[in-house]
Design a protein around this motif. Sequence first.
Motif, PDB file in Angstrom:
ATOM      1  N   LEU A  42      -6.909   0.227   1.607  1.00 42.34           N
ATOM      2  CA  LEU A  42      -7.946  -0.577   0.987  1.00 42.34           C
ATOM      3  C   LEU A  42      -7.387  -1.864   0.379  1.00 42.34           C
ATOM      4  O   LEU A  42      -8.042  -2.898   0.375  1.00 42.34           O
ATOM      5  CB  LEU A  42      -8.651   0.247  -0.091  1.00 42.34           C
ATOM      6  CG  LEU A  42      -9.838  -0.407  -0.797  1.00 42.34           C
ATOM      7  CD1 LEU A  42     -10.967  -0.685   0.185  1.00 42.34           C
ATOM      8  CD2 LEU A  42     -10.321   0.472  -1.945  1.00 42.34           C
ATOM      9  N   HIS A  43      -6.158  -1.787  -0.139  1.00 44.31           N
ATOM     10  CA  HIS A  43      -5.563  -2.948  -0.821  1.00 44.31           C
ATOM     11  C   HIS A  43      -4.690  -3.815   0.087  1.00 44.31           C
ATOM     12  O   HIS A  43      -3.959  -4.677  -0.411  1.00 44.31           O
ATOM     13  CB  HIS A  43      -4.752  -2.486  -2.028  1.00 44.31           C
ATOM     14  CG  HIS A  43      -5.589  -2.291  -3.258  1.00 44.31           C
ATOM     15  ND1 HIS A  43      -6.422  -1.213  -3.425  1.00 44.31           N
ATOM     16  CD2 HIS A  43      -5.729  -3.042  -4.372  1.00 44.31           C
ATOM     17  CE1 HIS A  43      -7.030  -1.295  -4.603  1.00 44.31           C
ATOM     18  NE2 HIS A  43      -6.629  -2.402  -5.187  1.00 44.31           N
ATOM     19  N   SER A  44      -4.782  -3.612   1.377  1.00 46.90           N
ATOM     20  CA  SER A  44      -4.045  -4.473   2.302  1.00 46.90           C
ATOM     21  C   SER A  44      -4.478  -5.922   2.109  1.00 46.90           C
ATOM     22  O   SER A  44      -5.664  -6.239   2.076  1.00 46.90           O
ATOM     23  CB  SER A  44      -4.323  -4.039   3.746  1.00 46.90           C
ATOM     24  OG  SER A  44      -3.689  -4.910   4.657  1.00 46.90           O
ATOM     25  N   GLY A  45      -3.499  -6.809   1.940  1.00 49.14           N
ATOM     26  CA  GLY A  45      -3.786  -8.214   1.715  1.00 49.14           C
ATOM     27  C   GLY A  45      -4.052  -8.562   0.263  1.00 49.14           C
ATOM     28  O   GLY A  45      -4.154  -9.737  -0.079  1.00 49.14           O
ATOM     29  N   ILE A  46      -4.167  -7.557  -0.594  1.00 46.43           N
ATOM     30  CA  ILE A  46      -4.404  -7.769  -2.023  1.00 46.43           C
ATOM     31  C   ILE A  46      -3.123  -7.503  -2.807  1.00 46.43           C
ATOM     32  O   ILE A  46      -2.608  -8.369  -3.497  1.00 46.43           O
ATOM     33  CB  ILE A  46      -5.544  -6.858  -2.541  1.00 46.43           C
ATOM     34  CG1 ILE A  46      -6.809  -7.039  -1.691  1.00 46.43           C
ATOM     35  CG2 ILE A  46      -5.812  -7.129  -4.013  1.00 46.43           C
ATOM     36  CD1 ILE A  46      -7.403  -8.417  -1.718  1.00 46.43           C
ATOM     37  N   ASP A  47      -2.599  -6.298  -2.679  1.00 47.00           N
ATOM     38  CA  ASP A  47      -1.335  -5.931  -3.335  1.00 47.00           C
ATOM     39  C   ASP A  47      -0.208  -6.227  -2.343  1.00 47.00           C
ATOM     40  O   ASP A  47       0.334  -5.329  -1.699  1.00 47.00           O
ATOM     41  CB  ASP A  47      -1.368  -4.453  -3.724  1.00 47.00           C
ATOM     42  CG  ASP A  47      -0.165  -4.032  -4.545  1.00 47.00           C
ATOM     43  OD1 ASP A  47       0.532  -4.914  -5.076  1.00 47.00           O
ATOM     44  OD2 ASP A  47       0.082  -2.814  -4.656  1.00 47.00           O
ATOM     45  N   VAL A  48       0.145  -7.498  -2.236  1.00 45.78           N
ATOM     46  CA  VAL A  48       0.972  -7.960  -1.123  1.00 45.78           C
ATOM     47  C   VAL A  48       2.467  -7.737  -1.332  1.00 45.78           C
ATOM     48  O   VAL A  48       3.245  -7.851  -0.380  1.00 45.78           O
ATOM     49  CB  VAL A  48       0.718  -9.453  -0.835  1.00 45.78           C
ATOM     50  CG1 VAL A  48      -0.708  -9.677  -0.388  1.00 45.78           C
ATOM     51  CG2 VAL A  48       1.019 -10.308  -2.072  1.00 45.78           C
ATOM     52  N   ASN A  49       2.892  -7.416  -2.549  1.00 43.36           N
ATOM     53  CA  ASN A  49       4.320  -7.269  -2.811  1.00 43.36           C
ATOM     54  C   ASN A  49       4.828  -5.851  -2.595  1.00 43.36           C
ATOM     55  O   ASN A  49       6.025  -5.600  -2.712  1.00 43.36           O
ATOM     56  CB  ASN A  49       4.637  -7.720  -4.236  1.00 43.36           C
ATOM     57  CG  ASN A  49       4.399  -9.206  -4.436  1.00 43.36           C
ATOM     58  OD1 ASN A  49       4.700 -10.011  -3.558  1.00 43.36           O
ATOM     59  ND2 ASN A  49       3.825  -9.571  -5.573  1.00 43.36           N
ATOM     60  N   LYS A  50       3.923  -4.931  -2.297  1.00 37.98           N
ATOM     61  CA  LYS A  50       4.314  -3.546  -2.056  1.00 37.98           C
ATOM     62  C   LYS A  50       3.581  -3.018  -0.836  1.00 37.98           C
ATOM     63  O   LYS A  50       2.547  -3.563  -0.425  1.00 37.98           O
ATOM     64  CB  LYS A  50       3.996  -2.670  -3.281  1.00 37.98           C
ATOM     65  CG  LYS A  50       4.833  -3.005  -4.526  1.00 37.98           C
ATOM     66  CD  LYS A  50       4.480  -2.096  -5.687  1.00 37.98           C
ATOM     67  CE  LYS A  50       5.338  -2.403  -6.909  1.00 37.98           C
ATOM     68  NZ  LYS A  50       6.738  -2.009  -6.712  1.00 37.98           N
ATOM     69  N   THR A  51       4.105  -1.958  -0.248  1.00 41.20           N
ATOM     70  CA  THR A  51       3.448  -1.333   0.894  1.00 41.20           C
ATOM     71  C   THR A  51       2.287  -0.483   0.409  1.00 41.20           C
ATOM     72  O   THR A  51       2.466   0.410  -0.416  1.00 41.20           O
ATOM     73  CB  THR A  51       4.431  -0.456   1.679  1.00 41.20           C
ATOM     74  OG1 THR A  51       5.538  -1.253   2.099  1.00 41.20           O
ATOM     75  CG2 THR A  51       3.753   0.159   2.901  1.00 41.20           C
TER      76      THR A  51
END
Length: 223
Positions: A42-51
Amino acid sequence: MAGRGGVDDKEWDEYVPIECTRNRRILRLNENSELEEAKEPLHSGIDVNKTCGVGPGMAFANAILEKDPNFGVIVLVPCAIGGTSITAWSGSNSSLRSQMIKRTNEALEYGGKIRAILWYQGEKDTETEAASYVFPSEYQMFLYRLHQELKYHEIPFVQVALASGQGEADWLENVRASQIAMKNVITVDAMGLQVGEDGLHLTTNSQVRLGRMLADVFFSTIS
């Protein structure tokens, strides 16, 4: 909240439980502030500094529609940034909180209304004794500023009490105690849910369970 379910050594296993499958009535505000059909991570592209892996958001939304097929369209607005302390969100000039408010207002431009804020944060604040002791006052300041700046003062705020921490057990308990004692919030306790091999993040199955717990409390206290 971003979810690390299925993530090992910075790689996501791409396993999506049936409880987290796509549904044309579950949308998300993506990193370009556009609505699209939501999917894991769901957070792909949002929480960009972690997998990013599986989090509680999709399981929550699917459980809502399972409980009430007439609920309508759900728009999820992912804003989590992993590994951040509460002070990064509470400050008067917090870029993280500003981005959260900006994205929320952008979502509202598509119509609808805010039904709840889901919040799962705090592991970073268990790293040191000092951080665990300042957590309560900083958390209160965050909540105050968030509601003032959103200008929607009656939005239900649903927090997750931590299941794990990064430092001494007492520091985790300091943060948990302040979470549980917090007034004017709704608490879902994650303690007891299975944590992965990293000793910190919930497993995929636990994220699913947490999402359904959040849906249960939504229907019992909010809807």
